[in-house]
Design a protein around this motif. Structure first.
Motif, PDB file in Angstrom:
ATOM      1  N   ILE A 247       0.590  -0.917   0.391  1.00 26.64           N
ATOM      2  CA  ILE A 247      -0.257   0.527  -0.372  1.00 26.64           C
ATOM      3  C   ILE A 247       0.987   1.330  -0.235  1.00 26.64           C
ATOM      4  CG2 ILE A 247      -0.299  -0.384   2.722  1.00 26.64           C
ATOM      5  CD1 ILE A 247      -3.266   1.412   2.222  1.00 26.64           C
ATOM      6  N   LYS A 248       0.705   2.173  -1.312  1.00 26.70           N
ATOM      7  CA  LYS A 248       1.192   3.531  -1.114  1.00 26.70           C
ATOM      8  C   LYS A 248       0.787   3.942   0.082  1.00 26.70           C
ATOM      9  CE  LYS A 248       2.641   2.962  -5.770  1.00 26.70           C
ATOM     10  NZ  LYS A 248       3.274   3.643  -6.459  1.00 26.70           N
ATOM     11  N   LEU A 249       1.018   4.823   0.936  1.00 28.94           N
ATOM     12  CA  LEU A 249       0.827   6.121   1.992  1.00 28.94           C
ATOM     13  C   LEU A 249       1.832   7.476   2.510  1.00 28.94           C
ATOM     14  CD1 LEU A 249       0.793   3.705   5.119  1.00 28.94           C
ATOM     15  CD2 LEU A 249      -1.237   4.397   3.613  1.00 28.94           C
ATOM     16  N   ASP A 250       1.138   8.059   2.521  1.00 20.76           N
ATOM     17  CA  ASP A 250       2.312   9.372   2.394  1.00 20.76           C
ATOM     18  C   ASP A 250       3.081   9.368   3.780  1.00 20.76           C
ATOM     19  OD1 ASP A 250       0.320  10.998   0.846  1.00 20.76           O
ATOM     20  OD2 ASP A 250      -1.009  11.735   1.942  1.00 20.76           O
ATOM     21  N   SER A 251       4.229  10.183   3.116  1.00 24.07           N
ATOM     22  CA  SER A 251       5.165   9.753   4.096  1.00 24.07           C
ATOM     23  C   SER A 251       5.132  10.421   5.702  1.00 24.07           C
ATOM     24  CB  SER A 251       6.907  10.901   3.608  1.00 24.07           C
ATOM     25  OG  SER A 251       6.910  10.039   2.184  1.00 24.07           O
ATOM     26  N   ALA A 252       4.398  11.277   5.830  1.00 23.61           N
ATOM     27  CA  ALA A 252       4.021  12.565   6.958  1.00 23.61           C
ATOM     28  C   ALA A 252       3.472  10.432   7.734  1.00 23.61           C
ATOM     29  CB  ALA A 252       3.268  13.749   6.685  1.00 23.61           C
ATOM     30  N   VAL A 253       2.278  10.492   6.948  1.00 25.34           N
ATOM     31  CA  VAL A 253       2.106   8.941   7.558  1.00 25.34           C
ATOM     32  C   VAL A 253       2.486   7.973   8.104  1.00 25.34           C
ATOM     33  CG1 VAL A 253      -0.659   7.532   7.232  1.00 25.34           C
ATOM     34  CG2 VAL A 253      -0.648   9.499   6.177  1.00 25.34           C
ATOM     35  N   ILE A 254       3.518   7.488   7.462  1.00 24.39           N
ATOM     36  CA  ILE A 254       4.056   6.486   8.199  1.00 24.39           C
ATOM     37  C   ILE A 254       5.100   7.412   9.674  1.00 24.39           C
ATOM     38  CG2 ILE A 254       6.256   5.052   7.045  1.00 24.39           C
ATOM     39  CD1 ILE A 254       5.022   5.064   4.692  1.00 24.39           C
TER      40      ILE A 254
ATOM     41  N   TYR B 268       4.427   9.342  11.459  1.00 20.71           N
ATOM     42  CA  TYR B 268       3.629   9.457  12.062  1.00 20.71           C
ATOM     43  C   TYR B 268       3.430   8.259  13.092  1.00 20.71           C
ATOM     44  CZ  TYR B 268      -0.589  10.250  14.927  1.00 20.71           C
ATOM     45  OH  TYR B 268      -1.374  10.511  16.735  1.00 20.71           O
ATOM     46  N   PHE B 269       3.744   7.081  12.594  1.00 17.74           N
ATOM     47  CA  PHE B 269       2.935   5.777  13.137  1.00 17.74           C
ATOM     48  C   PHE B 269       4.306   5.710  13.502  1.00 17.74           C
ATOM     49  CE2 PHE B 269      -1.419   6.610  10.778  1.00 17.74           C
ATOM     50  CZ  PHE B 269      -1.759   6.060  12.419  1.00 17.74           C
ATOM     51  N   GLN B 270       5.541   5.192  12.815  1.00 17.70           N
ATOM     52  CA  GLN B 270       6.691   4.925  13.222  1.00 17.70           C
ATOM     53  C   GLN B 270       7.336   6.133  14.460  1.00 17.70           C
ATOM     54  OE1 GLN B 270       9.071   5.216   9.415  1.00 17.70           O
ATOM     55  NE2 GLN B 270       8.430   3.189   8.946  1.00 17.70           N
ATOM     56  N   ASP B 271       6.783   6.881  14.484  1.00 18.74           N
ATOM     57  CA  ASP B 271       7.404   7.982  15.644  1.00 18.74           C
ATOM     58  C   ASP B 271       7.749   7.248  17.325  1.00 18.74           C
ATOM     59  OD1 ASP B 271       8.806   9.919  13.932  1.00 18.74           O
ATOM     60  OD2 ASP B 271       6.834  11.018  14.872  1.00 18.74           O
ATOM     61  N   ASP B 272       6.357   6.632  17.762  1.00 18.83           N
ATOM     62  CA  ASP B 272       6.128   5.610  18.505  1.00 18.83           C
ATOM     63  C   ASP B 272       6.996   4.287  18.708  1.00 18.83           C
ATOM     64  OD1 ASP B 272       4.809   7.584  19.325  1.00 18.83           O
ATOM     65  OD2 ASP B 272       2.473   6.986  18.795  1.00 18.83           O
ATOM     66  N   GLY B 273       7.513   4.281  17.110  1.00 21.13           N
ATOM     67  CA  GLY B 273       8.734   2.882  17.695  1.00 21.13           C
ATOM     68  C   GLY B 273       8.065   1.786  16.989  1.00 21.13           C
ATOM     69  N   PRO B 274       8.345   0.303  17.425  1.00 19.43           N
ATOM     70  CA  PRO B 274       7.928  -0.982  16.546  1.00 19.43           C
ATOM     71  C   PRO B 274       6.517  -0.735  17.150  1.00 19.43           C
ATOM     72  CG  PRO B 274      10.247  -1.321  18.012  1.00 19.43           C
ATOM     73  CD  PRO B 274       9.788  -0.201  18.462  1.00 19.43           C
TER      74      PRO B 274
ATOM     75  N   ASP C  14      -4.898  -0.716  13.420  1.00 22.09           N
ATOM     76  CA  ASP C  14      -5.561  -0.514  15.447  1.00 22.09           C
ATOM     77  C   ASP C  14      -6.417   1.425  14.299  1.00 22.09           C
ATOM     78  OD1 ASP C  14      -5.202  -2.405  16.263  1.00 22.09           O
ATOM     79  OD2 ASP C  14      -3.761  -1.562  17.059  1.00 22.09           O
ATOM     80  N   ALA C  15      -5.853   2.077  13.363  1.00 27.17           N
ATOM     81  CA  ALA C  15      -6.942   2.747  12.961  1.00 27.17           C
ATOM     82  C   ALA C  15      -7.696   2.993  12.091  1.00 27.17           C
ATOM     83  CB  ALA C  15      -5.705   4.377  12.466  1.00 27.17           C
TER      84      ALA C  15
END
Length: 79
Positions: free
Chosen positions: A44-51, A53-59, A67-68
């Motif tokens: 799936i292609k997602l915006d860099s900002a979305v990725i 955002y979710f990667q900032d909290d770690g693994p 879940d979202a």
């Protein structure tokens, strides 16, 4: 008595004969039953900002995206 040649004489006809698709028998359709709540590998292609955002909290960022998306799905059920 005129007979047709066994091989094409025209180079264009010869080339088309080589690349002519062969008809393959269709494989019988097999219905795979998915295991409930099984995860499936997709691309799936997602915006860099979305990725980010979710990667900032770690693994576990992929699970958080899942879940979202599930929350949105449950808020907007299809009839």
């Amino acid at each position: 008595m005129a007979t047709t040649p066994r091989r094409p004489v025209n180079p264009m006809d010869a080339a088309e004969a080589l690349f002519k698709p062969t008809k393959k028998p269709a494989a019988p359709a097999v219905e795979k039953r998915a295991v409930p709540e099984a995860k499936e590998l997709v691309s799936i292609k997602l915006d860099s900002a979305v990725i980010e955002y979710f990667q900032d909290d770690g693994p576990g960022w992929q699970d958080r995206i899942n879940d979202a998306l599930r929350a949105v799905m449950l808020e907007n059920p299809k009839d």
